[in-house]
Design a protein around this motif. Structure first.
Motif, short mmCIF file in Angstrom:
data_model
loop_
_atom_site.label_atom_id
_atom_site.label_comp_id
_atom_site.label_asym_id
_atom_site.label_seq_id
_atom_site.Cartn_x
_atom_site.Cartn_y
_atom_site.Cartn_z
N ASP A 12 -0.22 115.18 39.02
CA ASP A 12 -0.60 115.75 37.72
C ASP A 12 -1.08 114.70 36.74
O ASP A 12 -1.27 114.97 35.56
CB ASP A 12 0.57 116.54 37.12
CG ASP A 12 1.77 115.66 36.79
OD1 ASP A 12 1.71 114.42 36.99
OD2 ASP A 12 2.78 116.22 36.33
N HIS A 13 -1.25 113.46 37.23
CA HIS A 13 -1.77 112.39 36.36
C HIS A 13 -2.52 111.36 37.20
O HIS A 13 -2.38 111.32 38.43
CB HIS A 13 -0.61 111.70 35.61
CG HIS A 13 0.30 110.92 36.53
ND1 HIS A 13 1.35 111.51 37.21
CD2 HIS A 13 0.30 109.61 36.90
CE1 HIS A 13 1.96 110.59 37.94
NE2 HIS A 13 1.34 109.44 37.78
N TRP A 14 -3.30 110.56 36.50
CA TRP A 14 -4.01 109.43 37.11
C TRP A 14 -3.63 108.21 36.29
O TRP A 14 -3.84 108.18 35.07
CB TRP A 14 -5.52 109.68 37.07
CG TRP A 14 -6.38 108.55 37.57
CD1 TRP A 14 -6.10 107.68 38.58
CD2 TRP A 14 -7.68 108.19 37.08
NE1 TRP A 14 -7.14 106.80 38.76
CE2 TRP A 14 -8.12 107.09 37.86
CE3 TRP A 14 -8.51 108.69 36.08
CZ2 TRP A 14 -9.35 106.48 37.65
CZ3 TRP A 14 -9.74 108.08 35.89
CH2 TRP A 14 -10.16 106.99 36.66
N THR A 15 -3.03 107.21 36.94
CA THR A 15 -2.56 106.03 36.23
C THR A 15 -3.72 105.08 35.96
O THR A 15 -4.37 104.60 36.89
CB THR A 15 -1.47 105.30 37.04
OG1 THR A 15 -0.43 106.23 37.36
CG2 THR A 15 -0.89 104.15 36.23
N LEU A 16 -3.96 104.81 34.69
CA LEU A 16 -5.05 103.92 34.29
C LEU A 16 -4.59 102.46 34.35
O LEU A 16 -3.41 102.16 34.60
CB LEU A 16 -5.52 104.29 32.89
CG LEU A 16 -6.02 105.74 32.73
CD1 LEU A 16 -6.44 106.01 31.30
CD2 LEU A 16 -7.17 106.03 33.70
N ALA A 17 -5.52 101.56 34.12
CA ALA A 17 -5.24 100.13 34.27
C ALA A 17 -4.13 99.64 33.35
O ALA A 17 -3.38 98.72 33.70
CB ALA A 17 -6.52 99.33 34.03
N ASP A 18 -3.99 100.25 32.17
CA ASP A 18 -2.96 99.81 31.23
C ASP A 18 -1.64 100.55 31.41
O ASP A 18 -0.72 100.41 30.59
CB ASP A 18 -3.46 99.98 29.79
CG ASP A 18 -3.69 101.44 29.39
OD1 ASP A 18 -3.50 102.33 30.25
OD2 ASP A 18 -4.05 101.69 28.23
N GLY A 19 -1.54 101.34 32.48
CA GLY A 19 -0.31 102.08 32.76
C GLY A 19 -0.27 103.47 32.16
O GLY A 19 0.65 104.24 32.44
N THR A 20 -1.24 103.81 31.34
CA THR A 20 -1.31 105.14 30.75
C THR A 20 -1.48 106.18 31.85
O THR A 20 -2.24 105.98 32.80
CB THR A 20 -2.51 105.24 29.78
OG1 THR A 20 -2.36 104.28 28.75
CG2 THR A 20 -2.60 106.63 29.17
N LYS A 21 -0.77 107.31 31.72
CA LYS A 21 -0.90 108.39 32.68
C LYS A 21 -1.85 109.45 32.11
O LYS A 21 -1.48 110.21 31.21
CB LYS A 21 0.47 108.99 33.00
CG LYS A 21 1.36 108.02 33.77
CD LYS A 21 2.68 108.66 34.17
CE LYS A 21 3.51 107.69 35.01
NZ LYS A 21 4.79 108.30 35.44
N HIS A 22 -3.05 109.46 32.63
CA HIS A 22 -4.06 110.43 32.18
C HIS A 22 -3.78 111.77 32.85
O HIS A 22 -3.78 111.86 34.08
CB HIS A 22 -5.45 109.92 32.54
CG HIS A 22 -6.55 110.88 32.24
ND1 HIS A 22 -6.96 111.17 30.97
CD2 HIS A 22 -7.32 111.65 33.07
CE1 HIS A 22 -7.94 112.05 31.00
NE2 HIS A 22 -8.17 112.36 32.26
#
Length: 231
Positions: A12-22
């Motif tokens: 239910d999310h995609w982890t971005l480079a800064d750790g944010t869960k999109h």
């Protein structure tokens, strides 16, 4: 009537480079349009996910701007709600490829999170490719191909002409700058012959039994190509 396997993300999310869960999941159009095409042609759809979890819908895919306005958005939401198979998926680990005439992977950013590193999915893709069955993979779902690692360390899709969500599209969508990696780059790295079409326009590439679509608009044409190979 044949059975067609839909492999959907469980993320239910995609982890971005800064750790944010999109927040993400599967993209509605990419599941609904092929589902309607296959079932209208008399085929049965079975949904599988990692661990058999109910696949999360990317709520953004129901936005009016992606569905031609409010009316289209409502139709898409109703269509997703009516897909009972999504509510009762089987576990990817329990799939027997012999039971299915074709395999289809819809996208959304979810596969970038889980299917890209899922060995069970990778083995299924290797076996489906080798079987000659129609294998459809659309938009971000080609991320799953990254897990199709052969015993010698190579990738089963090396040398295949294919497409998937482009760097240009990811940039225009506003997520490229924050991504850990971009799909087009990784597909090239595994040795695939990446074919880029016009951003957001339907673009389908067929190489042997592999049928890939670049973006959401390509889901319907990809399903049509799969149906040609099922008749």
């Amino acid at each position: 009537m044949s059975k067609i396997l839909f492999v959907l993300t469980g993320a239910d999310h995609w982890t971005l480079a800064d750790g944010t869960k999109h927040p993400t999941g599967f993209w509605a159009e990419e599941a609904v349009v092929p589902y309607e095409a296959f079932t209208a042609a008399g085929h049965e759809v079975v949904v599988a996910t990692p661990g058999g979890v109910v696949p999360p819908l990317d709520q953004g895919s129901l936005a009016p701007q992606f569905n031609g306005g409010e009316e289209g958005a409502k139709r898409m939401a109703d269509a997703v709600a009516s897909m009972s198979e999504i509510k009762r998926p089987i576990s990817l680990e329990d799939v027997d490829l012999a039971d299915y005439a074709a395999v289809y992977y819809p996208g959304g950013h979810g596969p970038m999170e889980d299917l890209a590193v899922d060995a069970t999915s990778g083995k299924l893709l290797i076996d489906a490719l080798a079987s000659g069955r129609p294998l459809g993979v659309v938009c971000h779902a080609p991320a799953a191909l990254l897990a199709a690692t052969l015993p010698d360390g190579g990738n089963a899709f090396a040398g295949y002409r294919l497409t998937g969500f482009s760097n240009a599209e990811e940039t225009q969508a506003g997520l490229a700058a924050g991504a850990k990696w971009l799909l087009q780059d990784r597909l090239v790295e595994i040795g695939a012959d990446y074919d880029e079409g016009e951003a957001w326009a339907p673009h389908v590439v067929v190489d042997r039994n592999l049928i890939t679509g670049q973006n959401p608009a390509s889901a319907g044409p990809a399903a049509a190509e799969m149906l040609k190979n099922l008749t």
